[in-house]
Design a protein around this motif. Structure first.
Motif: not given
Length: 337
Positions: A74-80
């Motif tokens: 979720x952190x990576x997806x939120x950053x993108x």
């Protein structure tokens, strides 16, 4: 109600049983994969060492997998997502970050969060420390601690509903059912809509979180105070130190690490505060904080996943360093003991 309780108990029992079964089966499989032959001491020692190395990772495997799925991804997806428009379909670069920098409501939310950070952790830690010291000196101290700790069992929404009755306002000459306004009228003052008073309403909301978290601080600090060697306090008394000097110069320095951990733990909670503001004011009258602003942009007015992702990253960036420091401090304290 009974069905819900039974369902919850069933889930707990099934979860514990499943975990125990997994640990037992994984250990059996590990033992089968790395046997300990009786006639070969060298191989037996090597396999035992391999088992000791693999076993912790094998037991932690499911937790690490869930952590990766529910936290890292979720952190990576939120950053993108923060680089895309409200629909998440069109790349807009740093437009969402520029919006956050210039948006008045975002700046107001930052200010409110800083205000909460300046007041709540300090108040909870100070009150918890003072109460821990005082309740250790009275015969009904355990009862007092139980009453002070009790709000910890109440959800933030439940606590907010309780405090709504304390701040309740009735117009005209109606009887004030709100405790605070009833007191104000009894002493000759004018009742107020407390949660709509700009700036000061933030402090009325903070009082709810302080009421809830002071019990947590009290319990942790009380345990730390009981760990102080009696010899140091007795030596200070013999040297002529009074109670105030013993408290500030003997007790506090010896539990400073615990005080810091309590402070930072409450700080992390404050950075994520959401329920109280949503229940009491819904962010109106300049009480908006970052978590509520993120919720508004994500789920209201058609939603804007890009801007809400930026706010989520800001909250994470603020929480992460404090959390890392907190863990290191706790590990250092455990190592000292």
């Amino acid at each position: 109600m009974l069905v819900q309780i039974a369902s919850a108990m069933g889930v707990v029992v099934a979860g514990v049983f499943a975990c125990a079964l997994y640990y037992w089966l994984s250990d059996k499989l590990l033992s089968a994969a790395l046997p300990v032959p009786e006639g070969d001491a060298r191989k037996a020692s090597a396999n035992l060492n391999r088992r000791a190395t693999i076993r912790p990772w094998l037991f932690l495997g499911p937790a690490l997998l869930l952590l990766a799925v529910y936290l890292v991804y979720p952190v990576i997806a939120t950053f993108i997502l923060s680089f895309y428009d409200r629909s998440g379909g069109n790349f807009v670069g740093f437009a969402n970050y520029r919006w956050a920098f210039f948006d008045a409501q975002f700046r107001q939310s930052i200010f409110n969060n800083i205000l909460w950070l300046a007041v709540v952790p300090a108040a909870c830690t100070f009150l918890g420390l003072v109460i821990a010291v005082l309740t250790d000196r009275i015969w009904w101290g355990n009862l007092a601690k139980s009453l002070i700790f009790m709000p910890m069992a109440i959800s933030f929404v439940g606590a907010s509903v309780i405090w709504k009755f304390i701040y309740e306002f009735r117009g005209g000459n109606e009887t004030q059912i709100g405790l605070l306004n009833a007191i104000v009228r009894a002493i000759g003052g004018d009742p107020q809509v407390w949660i709509s008073l700009p700036f000061w309403n933030n402090f009325f909301l903070m009082a709810i979180l302080i009421w809830i978290q002071t019990g947590f601080a009290m319990v942790i600090l009380s345990a730390a105070l009981r760990g102080i060697p009696e010899e140091t306090v007795e030596a200070a008394v013999i040297d002529g130190a009074n109670g105030w000097q013993i408290f500030w110069k003997i007790m506090v320095p010896q539990i400073w690490g615990t005080i810091a951990v309590v402070w930072t733990t409450i700080t992390i909670l404050v950075l994520k505060v959401f329920d109280i503001v949503l229940t009491m004011t819904n962010g109106q009258w300049n009480t908006m904080v970052l978590a509520n602003l993120m919720f508004d942009w994500m789920f209201r007015g058609g939603g804007d996943s890009g801007r809400s992702a930026v706010i989520a990253l800001v909250i994470m960036a603020a929480v992460t360093p404090i959390m890392i420091w907190n863990i290191r401090q706790a590990n250092r304290d455990m190592g000292d003991h």
